[in-house]
Design an enzyme around this catalytic site. Structure first.
Site, PDB file in Angstrom:
ATOM      1  N   HIS A 155       0.831  -1.210   0.000  1.00  0.00           N
ATOM      2  CA  HIS A 155       0.000   0.000   0.000  1.00  0.00           C
ATOM      3  C   HIS A 155       0.860   1.251   0.000  1.00  0.00           C
ATOM      4  O   HIS A 155       2.039   1.216   0.376  1.00  0.00           O
ATOM      5  CB  HIS A 155      -0.929   0.031   1.224  1.00  0.00           C
ATOM      6  CG  HIS A 155      -2.120  -0.862   1.098  1.00  0.00           C
ATOM      7  ND1 HIS A 155      -2.090  -2.203   1.394  1.00  0.00           N
ATOM      8  CD2 HIS A 155      -3.392  -0.591   0.680  1.00  0.00           C
ATOM      9  CE1 HIS A 155      -3.275  -2.730   1.173  1.00  0.00           C
ATOM     10  NE2 HIS A 155      -4.096  -1.777   0.732  1.00  0.00           N
ATOM     11  N   LYS A 159      -0.920   5.035   4.621  1.00  0.00           N
ATOM     12  CA  LYS A 159      -1.861   4.112   5.272  1.00  0.00           C
ATOM     13  C   LYS A 159      -1.535   3.965   6.758  1.00  0.00           C
ATOM     14  O   LYS A 159      -0.377   3.799   7.129  1.00  0.00           O
ATOM     15  CB  LYS A 159      -1.819   2.744   4.578  1.00  0.00           C
ATOM     16  CG  LYS A 159      -2.844   1.777   5.105  1.00  0.00           C
ATOM     17  CD  LYS A 159      -3.082   0.613   4.168  1.00  0.00           C
ATOM     18  CE  LYS A 159      -4.098  -0.371   4.733  1.00  0.00           C
ATOM     19  NZ  LYS A 159      -5.398   0.245   5.008  1.00  0.00           N
TER      20      LYS A 159
HETATM   21  N1  LIG Z   1     -12.950  -0.717   1.903  1.00  0.00           N
HETATM   22  C1  LIG Z   1     -12.219  -0.288   0.882  1.00  0.00           C
HETATM   23  O1  LIG Z   1     -12.392  -0.710  -0.276  1.00  0.00           O
HETATM   24  C2  LIG Z   1     -11.172   0.725   1.139  1.00  0.00           C
HETATM   25  C3  LIG Z   1     -10.952   1.127   2.415  1.00  0.00           C
HETATM   26  N2  LIG Z   1     -10.026   2.068   2.684  1.00  0.00           N
HETATM   27  C4  LIG Z   1      -9.958   2.490   4.071  1.00  0.00           C
HETATM   28  O2  LIG Z   1     -10.685   3.693   4.173  1.00  0.00           O
HETATM   29  C5  LIG Z   1     -10.106   4.526   5.163  1.00  0.00           C
HETATM   30  C6  LIG Z   1      -9.756   5.873   4.533  1.00  0.00           C
HETATM   31  O3  LIG Z   1      -8.750   5.685   3.567  1.00  0.00           O
HETATM   32  P1  LIG Z   1      -8.185   6.936   2.729  1.00  0.00           P
HETATM   33  O4  LIG Z   1      -9.299   7.655   2.059  1.00  0.00           O
HETATM   34  O5  LIG Z   1      -7.057   6.418   1.935  1.00  0.00           O
HETATM   35  O6  LIG Z   1      -7.609   7.823   3.926  1.00  0.00           O
HETATM   36  P2  LIG Z   1      -7.328   9.406   3.934  1.00  0.00           P
HETATM   37  O7  LIG Z   1      -6.401   9.639   5.079  1.00  0.00           O
HETATM   38  O8  LIG Z   1      -6.957   9.875   2.580  1.00  0.00           O
HETATM   39  O9  LIG Z   1      -8.759  10.029   4.284  1.00  0.00           O
HETATM   40  C7  LIG Z   1      -9.385   9.927   5.525  1.00  0.00           C
HETATM   41  C8  LIG Z   1     -10.210  11.194   5.711  1.00  0.00           C
HETATM   42  O10 LIG Z   1     -10.994  11.014   6.882  1.00  0.00           O
HETATM   43  C9  LIG Z   1     -10.983  12.228   7.611  1.00  0.00           C
HETATM   44  N3  LIG Z   1     -11.216  11.922   9.014  1.00  0.00           N
HETATM   45  C10 LIG Z   1     -10.369  11.384   9.916  1.00  0.00           C
HETATM   46  N4  LIG Z   1     -10.988  11.265  11.096  1.00  0.00           N
HETATM   47  C11 LIG Z   1     -12.242  11.727  10.946  1.00  0.00           C
HETATM   48  C12 LIG Z   1     -13.353  11.857  11.810  1.00  0.00           C
HETATM   49  N5  LIG Z   1     -13.310  11.482  13.095  1.00  0.00           N
HETATM   50  N6  LIG Z   1     -14.499  12.357  11.287  1.00  0.00           N
HETATM   51  C13 LIG Z   1     -14.573  12.723  10.013  1.00  0.00           C
HETATM   52  N7  LIG Z   1     -13.544  12.646   9.146  1.00  0.00           N
HETATM   53  C14 LIG Z   1     -12.396  12.142   9.614  1.00  0.00           C
HETATM   54  C15 LIG Z   1      -9.586  12.822   7.386  1.00  0.00           C
HETATM   55  O11 LIG Z   1      -9.606  14.215   7.581  1.00  0.00           O
HETATM   56  C16 LIG Z   1      -9.346  12.446   5.932  1.00  0.00           C
HETATM   57  O12 LIG Z   1      -9.800  13.455   5.056  1.00  0.00           O
HETATM   58  C17 LIG Z   1      -8.905   3.747   5.716  1.00  0.00           C
HETATM   59  O13 LIG Z   1      -9.289   3.056   6.870  1.00  0.00           O
HETATM   60  C18 LIG Z   1      -8.584   2.772   4.609  1.00  0.00           C
HETATM   61  O14 LIG Z   1      -7.949   1.614   5.063  1.00  0.00           O
HETATM   62  C19 LIG Z   1      -9.283   2.633   1.709  1.00  0.00           C
HETATM   63  C20 LIG Z   1      -9.430   2.249   0.410  1.00  0.00           C
HETATM   64  C21 LIG Z   1     -10.373   1.240   0.026  1.00  0.00           C
HETATM   65  O1  LIG Z   2      -5.830   2.198   2.912  1.00  0.00           O
HETATM   66  C1  LIG Z   2      -6.032   1.804   1.735  1.00  0.00           C
HETATM   67  O2  LIG Z   2      -5.624   2.424   0.758  1.00  0.00           O
HETATM   68  C2  LIG Z   2      -6.806   0.583   1.546  1.00  0.00           C
HETATM   69  N1  LIG Z   2      -7.366   0.019   2.572  1.00  0.00           N
HETATM   70  C3  LIG Z   2      -8.162  -1.141   2.567  1.00  0.00           C
HETATM   71  C4  LIG Z   2      -7.477  -2.235   3.364  1.00  0.00           C
HETATM   72  O3  LIG Z   2      -6.921  -1.934   4.447  1.00  0.00           O
HETATM   73  O4  LIG Z   2      -7.517  -3.380   2.948  1.00  0.00           O
HETATM   74  C5  LIG Z   2      -8.590  -1.554   1.184  1.00  0.00           C
HETATM   75  C6  LIG Z   2      -7.567  -1.358   0.120  1.00  0.00           C
HETATM   76  O5  LIG Z   2      -6.568  -2.294   0.292  1.00  0.00           O
HETATM   77  C7  LIG Z   2      -7.021   0.060   0.176  1.00  0.00           C
END
Ligand SMILES: NC(=O)C1=CN([C@@H]2O[C@H](COP(=O)(O)OP(=O)(O)OC[C@H]3O[C@@H](n4cnc5c(N)ncnc54)[C@H](O)[C@@H]3O)[C@@H](O)[C@H]2O)C=CC1
Ligand SMILES: O=C(O)C1=N[C@H](C(=O)O)C[C@H](O)C1
Length: 266
Positions: A155, A159
Site C-alpha cells: 500500500h 496508510k
Molecule cells: N474498503 C475499501 O475498499 C477501502 C478502504 N479504505 C480504508 O478507508 C479509510 C480511509 O482511507 P483513505 O481515504 O485512503 O484515507 P485518507 O487519510 O486519505 O482520508 C481519511 C479522511 O478522513 C478524515 N477523518 C479522519 N478522522 C475523521 C473523523 N473522526 N471524522 C470525520 N472525518 C475524519 C480525514 O480528515 C481524511 O480526510 C482507511 O481506513 C482505509 O484503510 C481505503 C481504500 C479502500
Molecule cells: O488504505 C487503503 O488504501 C486501503 N485500505 C483497505 C485495506 O486496508 O484493505 C482496502 C484497500 O486495500 C485500500
C-alpha cells in the site's frame, strides 16, 4: 421512488473524494451532508475540488444526524473512528456502509449484536473492489488444496493500519478452508524481529508501504514442486466505487451487519 439520502464521512480523503463523486453522479442517491474532522459550518462547495456541491459540513456526527434526515452513512475515515461512527449511526437509525478498516473480530461481533437488536442493516467491507473480492474467494478455494500460504500486501505510505483490512479478511476466509498449521521450518528463527511477518494461524502476512503504490495484494501458495500466485491491483480508487454503490443498495434491504462484500456478491 424517493432518493437514498446519504452522508459521507471523510470527504477530503482519497476514498471520500471518490465517494462524494459517485454519490453526486448517481441518479437514485442524494448527498445531504458531509462529516469531516474540520471545516464545521462550511459548505463542501467552499473546499477545493467540490465545486457546486452545496451541502453542509459537520464535525459532530450526532449533530449531523439530528439536523438532517439520513438513510445511509458512508464512512471512509480512519481506523480509530470507524466503530464510534457506526455506534452513532445505529443510535440515530442510520444504516452504515463502512470501508474504514481496523475492526477486530470482537468489534464486529459487538456491532452485529447492536445492528440486530435495533433491526438496522450495516455493511463493513474491508475492500469494495470486485477484483479484490474475487482474489479472496479464489484464495479460499486454493487453500483447501495448498495449505501453505503467505500474503504480501502493498500500500501507499499514508496508510495507518497494518496489516491491511483486506489481508486480514483474506486470512480469515482462507482459515475457513485450511487446517490450521505452522508454516516454515519448525526450528526457524528471526534474526531481525518481524522478518517472517505477522502470524495469523500459522499463515504469514507481510505489509509493504511505499510512495507510488495504491492498493495491491499477492496471495502465494506453495506445494511440492509448484507455487500459485493470486494477485490483485487497485491502481485507481475509482475501482472501489461500484462496490460502494452496491453496498448502499444492499444495506437498505438487510437488518443485520454483513462483514465483507463477498456476502453481497453471490
Ligand atoms: N474498503 C475499501 O475498499 C477501502 C478502504 N479504505 C480504508 O478507508 C479509510 C480511509 O482511507 P483513505 O481515504 O485512503 O484515507 P485518507 O487519510 O486519505 O482520508 C481519511 C479522511 O478522513 C478524515 N477523518 C479522519 N478522522 C475523521 C473523523 N473522526 N471524522 C470525520 N472525518 C475524519 C480525514 O480528515 C481524511 O480526510 C482507511 O481506513 C482505509 O484503510 C481505503 C481504500 C479502500
Ligand atoms: O488504505 C487503503 O488504501 C486501503 N485500505 C483497505 C485495506 O486496508 O484493505 C482496502 C484497500 O486495500 C485500500
Amino acid at each position: 421512488m424517493s432518493k437514498v439520502k446519504i452522508v459521507v464521512a471523510g470527504p477530503r480523503g482519497n476514498m471520500g473524494k471518490e465517494a462524494v463523486k459517485m454519490v453526486t453522479n448517481t441518479e437514485e442517491f442524494t448527498l445531504i451532508a458531509a462529516v469531516d474532522s474540520k471545516h464545521d459550518g462550511l459548505k463542501l462547495s467552499e473546499l477545493d475540488g467540490f465545486h457546486g456541491i452545496d451541502v453542509p459540513i459537520y464535525t459532530d456526527m450526532q449533530q449531523c444526524f439530528e439536523e438532517n434526515e439520513i438513510d445511509v452513512l458512508i464512512d471512509l475515515t480512519a481506523p480509530a473512528f470507524g466503530k464510534k461512527h457506526m455506534q452513532i449511526a445505529f443510535e440515530n437509525g442510520v444504516r452504515p456502509v463502512v470501508g474504514t478498516t481496523g475492526f477486530t473480530e470482537e468489534d464486529i461481533t459487538e456491532l452485529r449484536t447492536t445492528a440486530e437488536d435495533k433491526g438496522i442493516g450495516a455493511i463493513i467491507a474491508p475492500n469494495f473492489a470486485i477484483g479484490a473480492i474475487l482474489m479472496m474467494k479464489f484464495s479460499q478455494m486454493a487453500a483447501k488444496y495448498l495449505p501453505d500460504v503467505e500474503i504480501i500486501e502493498r500500500h501507499h505510505d499514508r496508510k495507518l493500519d497494518a496489516p491491511s483490512g483486506t489481508a486480514v479478511k483474506t486470512a480469515q476466509l482462507i482459515s475457513e478452508a485450511r487446517e490450521q498449521k505452522a508454516q516454515g521450518h519448525p526450528d526457524e528463527t528471526e534474526e531481525l524481529a518481524g522478518a517472517r511477518g505477522a502470524d495469523f494461524e500459522g499463515m504469514r502476512i507481510h505489509s509493504v508501504r511505499l510512495p507510488g503504490l495504491v492498493a495491491h495484494q499477492e496471495v502465494i501458495f506453495g506445494g511440492v514442486g509448484q507455487t500459485l500466485t493470486i494477485r490483485h491491483d487497485s491502481i485507481d480508487r475509482a475501482s472501489f466505487m461500484p462496490g460502494v454503490k452496491l453496498a448502499v443498495d444492499a444495506v437498505l434491504q438487510i437488518d443485520t451487519l454483513v462483514y465483507g462484500l463477498e456476502h453481497i456478491i453471490e
